[in-house]
Write a protein that holds these residues in place. Structure first.
Motif, mmCIF file in Angstrom:
data_model
loop_
_atom_site.group_PDB
_atom_site.id
_atom_site.type_symbol
_atom_site.label_atom_id
_atom_site.label_comp_id
_atom_site.label_asym_id
_atom_site.label_seq_id
_atom_site.Cartn_x
_atom_site.Cartn_y
_atom_site.Cartn_z
ATOM 1 N N GLY A 281 5.276 -30.982 -31.832
ATOM 2 C CA GLY A 281 4.771 -30.670 -33.164
ATOM 3 C C GLY A 281 3.291 -30.960 -33.294
ATOM 4 O O GLY A 281 2.500 -30.722 -32.369
ATOM 5 N N ASP A 282 2.898 -31.489 -34.419
ATOM 6 C CA ASP A 282 1.509 -31.869 -34.673
ATOM 7 C C ASP A 282 1.184 -33.076 -33.790
ATOM 8 O O ASP A 282 1.684 -34.177 -34.017
ATOM 9 C CB ASP A 282 1.333 -32.200 -36.153
ATOM 10 N N GLY A 322 10.455 -28.279 -34.374
ATOM 11 C CA GLY A 322 11.704 -28.738 -34.959
ATOM 12 C C GLY A 322 11.998 -28.231 -36.350
ATOM 13 O O GLY A 322 13.085 -28.474 -36.872
ATOM 14 N N SER A 323 11.071 -27.511 -36.961
ATOM 15 C CA SER A 323 11.242 -27.120 -38.362
ATOM 16 C C SER A 323 12.448 -26.205 -38.574
ATOM 17 O O SER A 323 13.055 -26.223 -39.657
ATOM 18 C CB SER A 323 9.973 -26.428 -38.873
ATOM 19 N N ALA A 324 12.803 -25.426 -37.565
ATOM 20 C CA ALA A 324 13.960 -24.546 -37.674
ATOM 21 C C ALA A 324 15.184 -25.113 -36.967
ATOM 22 O O ALA A 324 16.227 -24.459 -36.913
ATOM 23 C CB ALA A 324 13.623 -23.164 -37.100
ATOM 24 N N TRP A 325 15.051 -26.330 -36.430
ATOM 25 C CA TRP A 325 16.145 -26.916 -35.662
ATOM 26 C C TRP A 325 16.993 -27.845 -36.514
ATOM 27 O O TRP A 325 18.229 -27.740 -36.506
ATOM 28 C CB TRP A 325 15.582 -27.653 -34.452
ATOM 29 N N CYS A 329 13.510 -33.161 -38.319
ATOM 30 C CA CYS A 329 13.058 -33.052 -36.936
ATOM 31 C C CYS A 329 11.683 -32.403 -36.915
ATOM 32 O O CYS A 329 11.505 -31.296 -37.434
ATOM 33 C CB CYS A 329 14.045 -32.225 -36.114
ATOM 34 N N THR A 330 10.711 -33.097 -36.339
ATOM 35 C CA THR A 330 9.351 -32.547 -36.247
ATOM 36 C C THR A 330 8.922 -32.367 -34.789
ATOM 37 O O THR A 330 7.732 -32.321 -34.491
ATOM 38 C CB THR A 330 8.336 -33.435 -36.992
ATOM 39 N N PRO A 337 16.987 -37.181 -36.016
ATOM 40 C CA PRO A 337 17.450 -35.868 -36.495
ATOM 41 C C PRO A 337 17.449 -34.799 -35.405
ATOM 42 O O PRO A 337 18.357 -33.956 -35.360
ATOM 43 C CB PRO A 337 16.451 -35.528 -37.614
ATOM 44 N N CYS A 338 16.454 -34.828 -34.522
ATOM 45 C CA CYS A 338 16.421 -33.863 -33.415
ATOM 46 C C CYS A 338 17.587 -34.098 -32.466
ATOM 47 O O CYS A 338 18.293 -33.156 -32.062
ATOM 48 C CB CYS A 338 15.117 -33.977 -32.635
ATOM 49 N N LEU A 339 17.800 -35.369 -32.098
ATOM 50 C CA LEU A 339 18.859 -35.695 -31.152
ATOM 51 C C LEU A 339 20.238 -35.425 -31.743
ATOM 52 O O LEU A 339 21.154 -35.004 -31.023
ATOM 53 C CB LEU A 339 18.743 -37.156 -30.723
ATOM 54 N N GLN A 340 20.391 -35.655 -33.044
ATOM 55 C CA GLN A 340 21.670 -35.350 -33.682
ATOM 56 C C GLN A 340 21.956 -33.857 -33.603
ATOM 57 O O GLN A 340 23.073 -33.437 -33.257
ATOM 58 C CB GLN A 340 21.656 -35.803 -35.139
#
Length: 357
Positions: A281-282, A322-325, A329-330, A337-340
């Motif tokens: 991300g950023d 990650g915005s659409a995942w 999640c960033t 949140p990404c790992l979940q």
């Protein structure tokens, strides 16, 4: 800005599950967790105990003749390996029903029994007829170390594949064949999952990497491994730079080359394969975790190229920022949140292939 490459495959550290979690009780698996007997070079030094009132997840501890003296993170006990197991709802050790097993390898610095790891596992497997086993890995890099020195044997691959797996099969109602096993890992654990699956394709029918650093030919990845060897935050005591894979420089780097998952995908043929990673991300926000994830992505791209060249099908969730995942999640490394979302996607994939009730 000085950026430290904290193990490209480092997982996020969390607090160990030591307190009863506030959660509504679900159907109890059993009044008491299963009892484990010694075997396969392992001594059970602490019998299973539920971690909370849900009665789905328990932890137990073993000692191993293959890794008798693991390095330690805060809260860990010298000479012991804690293992966390999550059972499916309704598991009955007296019944005939058998379940497949997912082995879930953590990153570094991380432990199997963190609150985050418990939450991710229980949520992603809710209502799924699957056992999940998360063994201790500390800074192991899931390898039999080349030069363990004063620590004594650090044969982590042997410990996990030739001791933990048969111990689980002997003490739980498992489908004790390749058709009943999958393996996944985060960060350092993603490396371990691919490495184990490539070394022992007879054991697993599905493999997954969550932000794993899969390319040991990358000098950045080598620097990440060396950093974990030297950093006390990755475990104490620290170890020499050649402890795990030997010297990291040519012409003495044969073990690094031989154990690099990205270049040895051929043995995954016929196995389900999945990779998940963001791009950081950023990069100005949480820059260390952003850069670690960004570099992990590069190793996944190398692996994907080699899988494609070998004609091996794979799933690749390359989810960018990650915005659409997933909400929250960033695209950083070790974001819950990404790992979940990764695990929520991976579990249905493996259940399409694994033998299960």
């Amino acid at each position: 800005m000085r950026i430290r490459f904290r193990a490209l495959l480092c997982g996020g550290a969390g607090l160990a599950v030591a307190l009863v979690l506030a959660a509504a009780p679900t159907e109890a698996a059993e009044a008491a967790p299963p009892h484990f007997a010694d075997g396969f070079g392992l001594t059970v030094v602490s019998q299973p105990a539920w971690v909370d009132a849900n009665h789905r997840t328990f932890t137990f501890a073993v000692s191993s003749d293959q890794v008798p003296n693991p390095t330690l993170l805060p809260g860990q006990t010298a000479g012991q390996h804690l293992i966390m197991v999550t059972l499916p709802a309704g598991y009955d050790g007296a019944a005939a029903t058998r379940y497949p097993v997912l082995y879930n390898l953590h990153g570094n610095p991380d432990r199997p029994n963190t609150v985050a790891n418990l939450q991710i596992t229980e949520q992603s497997t809710q209502g799924v007829p699957l056992i999940t086993v998360a063994p201790n890995g500390v800074r192991s890099w899931y390898a039999n170390w080349a030069n363990p020195g004063a620590l004594g044997p650090q044969n982590w691959e042997t410990f996990h594949l030739d001791q933990v797996i048969p111990l689980v099969d002997a003490n739980l109602k498992t489908v004790a064949t390749r058709a009943g096993r999958a393996i996944v890992g985060h960060s350092m654990g993603g490396f371990g999952a691919f490495h184990y699956a490539e070394d022992r394709p007879d054991l697993f029918s599905y493999v997954g990497s969550l932000s794993g650093g899969l390319d040991l030919l990358s000098q950045e990845q080598r620097a990440a491994v060396v950093e974990t060897e030297l950093d006390p935050a990755s475990g104490t005591p620290t170890v020499a730079v050649d402890s795990i894979f030997g010297p990291p420089t040519w012409p003495l780097d044969g073990a690094w080359n031989a154990q690099s998952p990205a270049q040895h995908v051929a043995s995954l043929r016929g196995m389900g394969v999945a990779m998940y990673v963001g791009n950081g991300g950023d990069l100005t926000v949480d820059p260390i975790q952003a850069v670690i994830e960004n570099r992990a992505r590069e190793t996944a791209l190398v692996t994907a190229t080699n899988l494609k060249a070998a004609g091996i099908p794979y799933d690749f969730a390359d989810y960018g920022d990650g915005s659409a995942w997933a909400p929250g999640c960033t695209g950083k490394h070790a974001q819950q949140p990404c790992l979940q979302a990764d695990m929520d996607h991976f579990i249905p994939l493996i259940m399409q292939r694994l033998q299960h009730p």
